[in-house]
Design an enzyme around this catalytic site. Structure first.
Site, mmCIF file in Angstrom:
data_model
loop_
_atom_site.group_PDB
_atom_site.id
_atom_site.type_symbol
_atom_site.label_atom_id
_atom_site.label_comp_id
_atom_site.label_asym_id
_atom_site.label_seq_id
_atom_site.Cartn_x
_atom_site.Cartn_y
_atom_site.Cartn_z
ATOM 1 N N GLY A 68 31.087 -39.861 -39.123
ATOM 2 C CA GLY A 68 30.324 -40.574 -38.117
ATOM 3 C C GLY A 68 31.160 -41.680 -37.499
ATOM 4 N N GLY A 117 30.248 -37.352 -42.070
ATOM 5 C CA GLY A 117 29.305 -36.689 -41.177
ATOM 6 C C GLY A 117 29.720 -35.299 -40.776
ATOM 7 C CD GLU A 140 30.948 -40.847 -47.233
ATOM 8 O OE1 GLU A 140 30.697 -40.159 -46.226
ATOM 9 O OE2 GLU A 140 31.422 -40.354 -48.275
ATOM 10 C CG ASP A 148 25.811 -40.754 -45.108
ATOM 11 O OD1 ASP A 148 26.951 -40.239 -45.191
ATOM 12 O OD2 ASP A 148 25.407 -41.342 -44.079
#
Length: 358
Positions: A68, A117, A140, A148
């Site tokens: 992302g 992402g 992350e 996530d």
């Protein structure tokens, strides 16, 4: 949609609809507008009888998607109120669930870099293709954040403790290891990808796969299962570190050093998240949990500091706070999982709790 300036391109050729992430200079990083447009296209194609297969690829030579738009999240966490990031994640996680339950074959070409992402828009698909160039990761913890986009579920369901290892370290893996961990389904040499894409426009997916899939070159994780499963079976990050340091193997010791460089808070929350996944039944329930964790992460020092050190200033020397694992209490971890009230993502209650096979 046409034009080289569009961040995501859509077109239909024959029986296949194509999504091309088109930000090659940013390694095709996802922003909010891209997420919304992909979801809209998937909805339209879902009801279009002329579209039999959906294929997602990345523009450029470097990869499908590096994740992302973390710079935007950093700026929102540092200077804003977090609402823009929360809105982005709300739509992104809904897209991840949409991909997972998509009723038509969803072919993700996971060539090159596929991280964060990028994993969310590929590894939940029904047909996941890797190449010898694939580098798959959920990195992350290195930026003070927690995996996530459904990544905690993917890693939580990996064999043994392989997923725990990948979640905590953020290690990049190649094709064979992605297949072993359940992040991919098929290996195709990168030189065959153009022909594979052409065939998908004219031929059913199963026949195309039969034509192009080959055995993957050997990976690394299968030979490391003994120490990974033994060390990561511990109940706490501290004990995992103790076991890695006591193991005696050089790779285990190097792994301990990697963990000691990561955000202590992110490590503890990540371990808790991956372990809790094993008690949650569906991807939607996991995405609801991840949304709580991500929103809580916006209020932490470590996310802003981690992105600054790794992405913005690139000094690679983040100053975590708290600085040690001992300073991160169980209560600190538990706060990341606290319900959000009327701000919940709420996917699990919408009747979309199972992924759709094709």
């Amino acid at each position: 949609m046409t034009g080289g300036e569009e961040p995501v391109l859509f077109h239909v050729t024959g029986r296949a609809a194509r999504i091309t992430l088109n930000r090659p200079r940013a390694l095709n990083a996802l922003n909010h507008a891209m997420v919304r447009r992909i979801d809209e296209a998937l909805t339209a194609w879902e009801h279009d009888p002329a579209v039999e297969t959906v294929v997602i690829t990345g523009a450029g030579e470097r990869g499908l998607c590096a994740g992302g738009d973390i710079r935007a999240v950093h700026d929102d966490a540092r200077d804003g109120d977090g609402s823009a990031s929360a809105a982005f994640w709300r739509d992104e996680y809904r897209l991840n669930a949409h991909v997972a339950r998509y009723p038509k074959p969803y072919v993700a070409v996971m060539d090159g870099i596929v991280m964060g992402g990028g994993v969310g828009v590929s590894a939940h698909g029904s047909v996941r293709v890797v190449t010898e160039r694939s580098r798959v990761a959920m990195p992350e913890t290195g930026i003070g954040f927690v995996p996530d986009v459904g990544g905690t579920r993917l890693l939580g369901l990996a064999p043994g403790e392989l997923g725990t290892h990948l979640a905590l370290t953020g290690a990049q893996i190649g094709a064979a290891d992605a297949l072993l961990c359940g992040l991919a389904d098929h290996y195709v040499p990168s030189t065959s990808v153009p022909e594979l894409l052409g065939d998908l426009a004219e031929t059913p997916v199963r026949d195309v796969l039969a034509r192009h899939v080959q055995p993957a070159p050997p990976g690394e994780l299968a030979g490391q299962r003994e120490w990974i499963d033994s060390c990561y079976a511990a109940d706490t990050v501290e004990e995992i570190l103790d076991r890695l340091l006591a193991h005696g193997g050089q790779t285990a010791k190097e792994t301990a050093a990697v963990l000691l460089s990561r955000s202590p808070t992110a490590l503890k929350v990540t371990l808790a998240a991956v372990r809790r996944v094993r008690r949650l039944g569906t991807l939607e329930q996991v995405l609801d949990q991840e949304y709580r964790v991500s929103c809580a992460g916006l209020r932490t020092h470590d996310l802003v500091e981690g992105v600054r050190a790794q992405i913005i200033d690139k000094d690679r020397t983040p100053h975590w706070s708290p600085a040690t694992l001992a300073e991160v209490s169980d209560a600190d971890v538990e706060r990341f999982f606290a319900p959000l009230g009327d701000r919940e993502l709420g996917l699990a209650g919408q009747g979309t709790a199972t992924e759709t096979a094709w």
